[in-house]
Design a protein around this motif. Structure first.
Motif, short mmCIF file in Angstrom:
data_model
loop_
_atom_site.label_atom_id
_atom_site.label_comp_id
_atom_site.label_asym_id
_atom_site.label_seq_id
_atom_site.Cartn_x
_atom_site.Cartn_y
_atom_site.Cartn_z
N TRP A 1 0.84 -1.21 0.00
CA TRP A 1 0.00 0.00 0.00
C TRP A 1 0.87 1.25 0.00
O TRP A 1 0.60 2.21 -0.72
CB TRP A 1 -0.94 -0.02 1.20
CG TRP A 1 -1.74 1.25 1.37
CD1 TRP A 1 -1.64 2.16 2.37
CD2 TRP A 1 -2.75 1.75 0.49
NE1 TRP A 1 -2.52 3.20 2.18
CE2 TRP A 1 -3.23 2.97 1.04
CE3 TRP A 1 -3.31 1.28 -0.70
CZ2 TRP A 1 -4.22 3.72 0.43
CZ3 TRP A 1 -4.31 2.04 -1.31
CH2 TRP A 1 -4.76 3.24 -0.75
N THR A 2 1.93 1.24 0.78
CA THR A 2 2.84 2.38 0.82
C THR A 2 3.51 2.60 -0.53
O THR A 2 3.67 3.74 -0.98
CB THR A 2 3.91 2.16 1.91
OG1 THR A 2 3.26 1.98 3.18
CG2 THR A 2 4.86 3.35 2.00
N ARG B 1 1.01 4.27 -2.88
CA ARG B 1 0.84 5.69 -2.57
C ARG B 1 2.08 6.48 -3.02
O ARG B 1 1.95 7.59 -3.55
CB ARG B 1 0.60 5.89 -1.08
CG ARG B 1 -0.74 5.33 -0.59
CD ARG B 1 -1.00 5.67 0.85
NE ARG B 1 -1.10 7.12 1.02
CZ ARG B 1 -1.17 7.72 2.21
NH1 ARG B 1 -1.14 6.99 3.32
NH2 ARG B 1 -1.28 9.02 2.31
N ARG B 2 3.27 5.90 -2.82
CA ARG B 2 4.49 6.58 -3.23
C ARG B 2 4.52 6.75 -4.74
O ARG B 2 4.95 7.78 -5.26
CB ARG B 2 5.71 5.80 -2.76
CG ARG B 2 7.05 6.49 -3.09
CD ARG B 2 8.24 5.58 -2.83
NE ARG B 2 8.26 5.11 -1.45
CZ ARG B 2 8.19 3.84 -1.09
NH1 ARG B 2 8.05 2.89 -2.01
NH2 ARG B 2 8.25 3.50 0.17
#
Length: 283
Positions: free
Chosen positions: A268-269, A272-273
């Motif tokens: 998920w990170t 988003r990045r």
């Protein structure tokens, strides 16, 4: 979806992939796995390994040149025939690049510098990513470059997690220039804590590559994007485990079922990045 009996830290043909491409992914994987085993498993002499890889090369070239499946003798090449029919624009090059890398593994045991190691990754790993993008008809140059970053990083992560196993087989993938920069040799690699700083440098460089490669996620959608995000997460989680071991690669990190929550967070990170990143601009 499990494929054969090899342990993998990264997903292969999982249920997240579109059903239409799963058979092709399995065929690609089995071809690559078979070729890798020819180069690396068993007790055959180097000459025999190279002969077997050359036979694979000849047959895969013939298959993409139009030879009917019934005239192909090697099962892992015959299994690619459906891929050639479904994707007539596809060429033999990704497969012959893989074979050239596996043949190099038979004879080359050391790498002078990082660019030389990346050239190996260009042929041993990047073709797989490009094949996956071809299957879903993603051809944007920025996506291809980002895929190369991810695939090369995954290959490097395999090197660092398997450093002790490879060294036992006489192979050291850490560039010789990095040993020299620290006044060391590879004679006893890997040892802890003697090679801690050396391994840390490799992992940090690999982390930067993987982080840059997450740009790829913006070009993907649906379950395939989840698949690639989880693949990225698998690689990053291995780097986390190596760091948690204080860069002691005499202990091989593996992914377990209890890593799943952390993998989801990492994936998920990464997604988003990727939405904030500028696409990679270098080749």
């Amino acid at each position: 979806m499990a494929v054969d009996q090899h342990y993998e830290n990264f997903p292969v043909a999982s249920v997240l992939l579109p059903r239409s491409i799963r058979p092709h992914v399995v065929a690609i994987y089995r071809f690559a796995r078979h070729a890798d085993d020819v180069a690396d498993e068993g007790n055959a002499a180097a000459e025999k390994r190279l002969e077997a890889l050359a036979s694979l090369d000849r047959e895969v070239r013939a298959m993409f040149a139009g030879t009917p499946a019934s005239e192909l003798s090697l099962p892992t090449v015959r299994a690619l025939h459906g891929l050639r029919i479904a994707y007539p624009q596809m060429t033999a090059e990704p497969f012959t690049d893989l074979l050239s890398a596996f043949a190099q593994d038979v004879v080359k045991k050391r790498y002078d510098d990082f660019p030389q190691l990346l050239d190996y990754c260009r042929r041993s790993a990047n073709p797989v990513g490009r094949l996956m993008l071809a299957l879903i008809q993603v051809g944007d140059p920025q996506a291809l470059r980002a895929s190369d970053q991810i695939c090369s990083a995954l290959q490097l992560i395999n090197f660092w997690q398997d450093a002790a196993v490879d060294a036992s087989r006489g192979r050291v993938y850490v560039p010789q220039e990095d040993f020299r920069a620290l006044g060391q040799t590879d004679a006893s690699f890997p040892q802890y804590p003697a090679h801690r700083a050396l391994v840390q440098r490799q992992c940090e460089r690999t982390l930067a590559m993987m982080t840059e490669g997450t740009t790829l996620l913006r070009f993907l959608s649906g379950r395939f994007r989840i698949e690639i995000a989880m693949t990225i997460a698998g690689g990053l989680r291995i780097l986390e485990k190596i760091a948690a071991n204080d860069y002691d690669v005499t202990r091989r990190p593996v992914l377990r079922w209890y890593d799943l929550p952390r993998l989801i967070i990492i994936a998920w990170t990464a997604w988003r990045r990727s939405r904030r990143q500028q696409p990679a601009s270098h080749s």
